[in-house]
Scaffold this active site. Structure first.
Site, short mmCIF file in Angstrom:
data_model
loop_
_atom_site.label_atom_id
_atom_site.label_comp_id
_atom_site.label_asym_id
_atom_site.label_seq_id
_atom_site.Cartn_x
_atom_site.Cartn_y
_atom_site.Cartn_z
N GLU A 94 -13.63 20.91 18.02
CA GLU A 94 -15.00 20.28 18.50
C GLU A 94 -15.83 21.28 18.73
O GLU A 94 -15.58 22.41 19.37
CB GLU A 94 -14.56 19.29 19.78
CG GLU A 94 -14.06 17.91 19.53
CD GLU A 94 -13.76 17.18 20.66
OE1 GLU A 94 -14.06 17.58 21.90
OE2 GLU A 94 -13.38 16.22 20.99
N CYS A 107 -21.67 24.99 22.46
CA CYS A 107 -20.51 25.17 23.12
C CYS A 107 -19.33 25.08 22.01
O CYS A 107 -19.16 24.22 21.26
CB CYS A 107 -20.14 23.97 24.09
SG CYS A 107 -18.32 24.23 24.84
N CYS A 114 -4.77 25.27 21.85
CA CYS A 114 -4.72 26.05 22.96
C CYS A 114 -3.44 27.00 23.24
O CYS A 114 -2.45 26.18 23.28
CB CYS A 114 -5.42 25.94 24.45
SG CYS A 114 -5.92 26.89 25.45
N CYS A 118 -3.09 24.83 31.05
CA CYS A 118 -3.72 24.39 32.25
C CYS A 118 -3.71 22.87 32.30
O CYS A 118 -4.00 22.24 31.26
CB CYS A 118 -5.53 24.72 32.16
SG CYS A 118 -5.78 26.48 32.07
N CYS A 121 -6.82 20.39 31.84
CA CYS A 121 -7.42 20.41 30.58
C CYS A 121 -6.92 19.56 29.28
O CYS A 121 -5.67 19.47 28.95
CB CYS A 121 -7.44 21.87 30.18
SG CYS A 121 -8.29 22.13 28.53
N CYS A 339 -16.06 19.67 26.15
CA CYS A 339 -16.45 20.98 26.45
C CYS A 339 -17.88 21.21 26.81
O CYS A 339 -18.13 22.21 27.60
CB CYS A 339 -16.31 21.91 25.00
SG CYS A 339 -17.23 21.73 23.78
#
Length: 346
Positions: A94, A107, A114, A118, A121, A339
C-alpha cells in the site's frame, strides 16, 4: 528452460552504456534508455519512442521492466488517496497520498509485510515476504506524484517511509530509491522533504549518520519505559533504549538533524504519569519534536486510543519542558488508510 530476464532498472547508467557498447551500439544509447526508465517513467520498452524498433526488440529480448500497477485506488472524504499497489509477482503493498492545504505527502512502503513484530500494527501480522526493489519504491512515489498533479494540481511535496515494512531492514534498496528520487535524472526532489521512519535499529541509525544522509529521521518510539516498549514491540528486547539513545546522540552529532518521535498514546498502556515523565526525559537527550498520533484500532483488542485528557497531559508536560509536540489526527478513516495515520506530518 527459459532464463528469467533481469529488471533493467537494476542496472546503473554505466552498466547500461556498457551493455549497448558490447552489443555493437553507441554508449549514448544507454543514456537515452536510462532517461526513459527514470525521468520519463516508461512502463514498457514500446514507450521509448525515440529508440529504434530493433533496439527496443533487443531490450525486450534481454530485460523486463518490473513496473508497479495501481490495482485499486480509493479516495477518502478528507481527500486522502490509498493505492493498493500490485507488484510484478502479484504481491500487494500500500501507498497513501495525504493532502493538506499547502502540501501533498506520499506515504510509501519498503517491504511486502514486515520483518518486525509490533503488536499494534496490522502490517506486522503479515510476515515479511520480501524486500521491495528500488524501482518499486520509486514507482510508488512517481504514481503519487501523478495523483497529486491530477487531483490537487500540484506536484508531490513530501515523502515519508511509513508504509508497510521497516525501511532500515531494506537499507540498500531504500537508499538507492532515495538516490533516484532526489537525482536530477529521476524526480529531482529535495532530500530535506523526505523522512525515513524506523522502529529503532541502533546500528542502522549509526550507519545512516556515517553515510551522511540528507533526509530526516523519525523514530516510532511509543514508550520510553523499557518493559512497556518490549511488551508492545517485542523485537526491541534486542535493541534496548540505552542503545537507541546512544545511536540517536551519534546521529545528531554527525548530522545536526533533529529527530522526530512518533508516539501513539494507548488507553491503559502508556497513558500514565510514569510514561509521560519517561518520554520527557528521553526527549532531552537530543534535539527533537514529538508527533502524538491518533490511533486507528486494527481490532477490538487491547490497543485502544487513549482519552483526550491523557493526550493533553503529554502535550502539557512536553511543552513545559520546551519540547515541540503536536497531535496528528488520523487520515482516511473511511478507507482504512493505515499508513496515513503515521503520515500526516508537518
Amino acid at each position: 528452460m527459459q532464463i528469467e530476464k533481469k529488471d533493467i532498472r537494476a542496472l546503473t547508467k554505466e552498466q547500461l552504456r556498457n551493455f549497448f557498447v558490447s552489443n555493437g551500439d553507441k554508449a549514448f544509447r544507454g543514456n537515452q534508455v536510462y532517461e526513459w526508465l527514470w525521468q520519463k517513467r516508461a512502463h514498457t520498452f514500446e514507450d521509448m519512442t525515440n529508440v529504434s524498433k530493433e533496439t527496443r526488440a533487443m531490450l525486450e529480448a534481454n530485460f523486463v521492466i518490473n513496473h508497479i500497477k495501481v490495482d485499486t485506488l480509493q479516495r477518502s472524504e478528507d481527500g486522502t488517496v490509498k493505492n493498493a499497489v500490485r507488484l510484478h509477482d502479484d504481491l500487494i503493498v500500500e501507498s497513501v497520498l495525504i493532502p493538506t492545504e499547502t502540501r501533498t505527502t506520499a506515504c510509501v512502503s519498503s517491504q511486502v509485510g514486515c520483518s518486525l513484530d509490533c503488536n499494534f500494527c496490522a502490517t506486522a501480522r503479515l510476515k515479511r515476504m520480501r524486500n521491495l526493489e528500488p524501482g518499486e519504491i520509486y514507482d510508488q512515489v512517481a504514481a503519487i506524484d501523478n495523483e497529486s498533479r491530477l487531483y490537487y494540481d500540484r506536484p508531490l511535496s513530501n515523502i515519508v517511509f511509513m508504509g508497510m515494512g521497516e525501511p532500515l531492514m531494506n537499507y540498500p534498496n531504500v537508499m538507492k530509491a532515495i538516490d533516484m528520487i532526489t537525482s536530477n535524472e529521476g524526480l529531482g526532489m529535495s532530500p530535506k522533504r523526505i523522512t525515513v521512519s524506523t522502529s529503532g535499529i541502533p546500528k542502522m541509525i549509526k550507519k545512516m549518520a556515517d553515510d551522511e544522509v540528507k533526509f530526516k529521521l523519525a523514530v516510532s518510539l511509543h514508550s520510553a519505559v523499557e518493559e512497556i516498549r518490549n511488551e508492545i514491540m517485542p523485537f526491541t528486547k534486542n535493541f534496548p533504549l540505552t542503545d537507541l539513545r546512544e545511536s540517536l546522540e551519534y546521529w545528531y552529532r554527525k548530522t545536526k538533524s533533529k529527530v522526530t518521535y512518533e508516539y501513539v498514546v494507548w488507553k491503559g498502556i502508556n497513558d500514565d504519569k510514569r510514561s509521560i515523565d519517561a518520554l520527557v526525559k528521553f526527549c532531552k537527550y537530543v534535539p527533537c519534536k514529538v508527533n502524538l498520533i491518533e490511533y486507528n484500532p486494527i481490532d477490538d483488542g487491547i490497543f485502544q486510543q487513549a482519552s483526550e485528557e491523557a493526550t493533553n497531559a503529554y502535550i502539557t508536560a512536553l511543552e513545559k519542558n520546551n519540547i515541540v509536540a503536536k497531535v496528528r489526527r488520523s487520515r482516511g478513516k473511511d478507507i482504512d488508510a493505515a499508513c496515513g495515520q503515521l503520515a500526516n506530518k508537518s
